[in-house]
Design a protein around this motif. Sequence first.
Motif, short mmCIF file in Angstrom:
data_model
loop_
_atom_site.label_atom_id
_atom_site.label_comp_id
_atom_site.label_asym_id
_atom_site.label_seq_id
_atom_site.Cartn_x
_atom_site.Cartn_y
_atom_site.Cartn_z
N ASN A 60 0.81 -1.22 0.00
CA ASN A 60 0.00 0.00 0.00
C ASN A 60 0.85 1.27 0.00
OD1 ASN A 60 -2.27 -1.58 0.15
ND2 ASN A 60 -2.66 -1.18 2.32
N ASN A 86 -4.30 1.77 -2.15
CA ASN A 86 -4.56 0.98 -0.94
C ASN A 86 -5.42 -0.25 -1.19
OD1 ASN A 86 -6.94 2.25 -1.49
ND2 ASN A 86 -7.26 3.04 0.57
N SER A 87 -5.80 -0.51 -2.42
CA SER A 87 -6.66 -1.66 -2.73
C SER A 87 -6.14 -2.41 -3.95
CB SER A 87 -8.10 -1.20 -2.98
OG SER A 87 -8.65 -0.63 -1.84
N PRO A 109 -10.25 -1.02 -7.99
CA PRO A 109 -9.62 -2.01 -7.11
C PRO A 109 -9.12 -3.21 -7.91
CG PRO A 109 -11.66 -1.22 -6.15
CD PRO A 109 -11.59 -0.66 -7.55
N ASN A 110 -8.02 -3.77 -7.44
CA ASN A 110 -7.41 -4.95 -8.05
C ASN A 110 -6.96 -4.72 -9.50
OD1 ASN A 110 -7.77 -6.57 -5.68
ND2 ASN A 110 -9.94 -6.64 -6.21
#
Length: 185
Positions: A60, A86-87, A109-110
């Motif tokens: 992160n 952070n994701s 995300p991802n």
Amino acid sequence: NHSVISIGNITWSSDGGFDGFSAYSFNGLNSGLNVSYSAGLNITDEITIEAWVYVNSYSNYDLIIGKPIGKGTSSPYIEYALGLGNSNNYLFSLTAEGTTSRSSVFSSPNSVTVGTWQHVVGRWNSSIMEIYIDGQQSGSSVAFSGPIQNGNEDIMIAHTYVGTNYHFNGKFANFINDSLFFKIR
């Protein structure tokens, strides 16, 4: 022209880049690059930052490339930056002049693909911040009113300051190829 200062254990891989040619490899412990300060790096209006990035392991809020506000500065720390979010995603951050408020746009995300080269771009066109991965916008746009804060610090690649000391991204044992940042006219 700006001089580049190597800090710590950096490896130049002549065939490790996204294009099969060359890239810098950072060990995640004590390595980074500084591009020496000049007033031309004080970009206050439109900006685009891009890099080819190969992430070996995700951590992160690791910095890919950015310009810190200064040593010993408390949050928001940076003027402009492209990094890991952070994701399991990327982020592009800007700090407005005269504020302590940083604005960030995150990719979906991802969206970080470990073990694969990705072309990551953070862009601000004087009103909207966006992030692109491999040519496709990822995540939502974010409104930002400038100008961007500026100071007299070096551009930092794969590390930044924490307080008055260098902070080497804890797990940024990754490759960076063809990092660019520029002002759009």
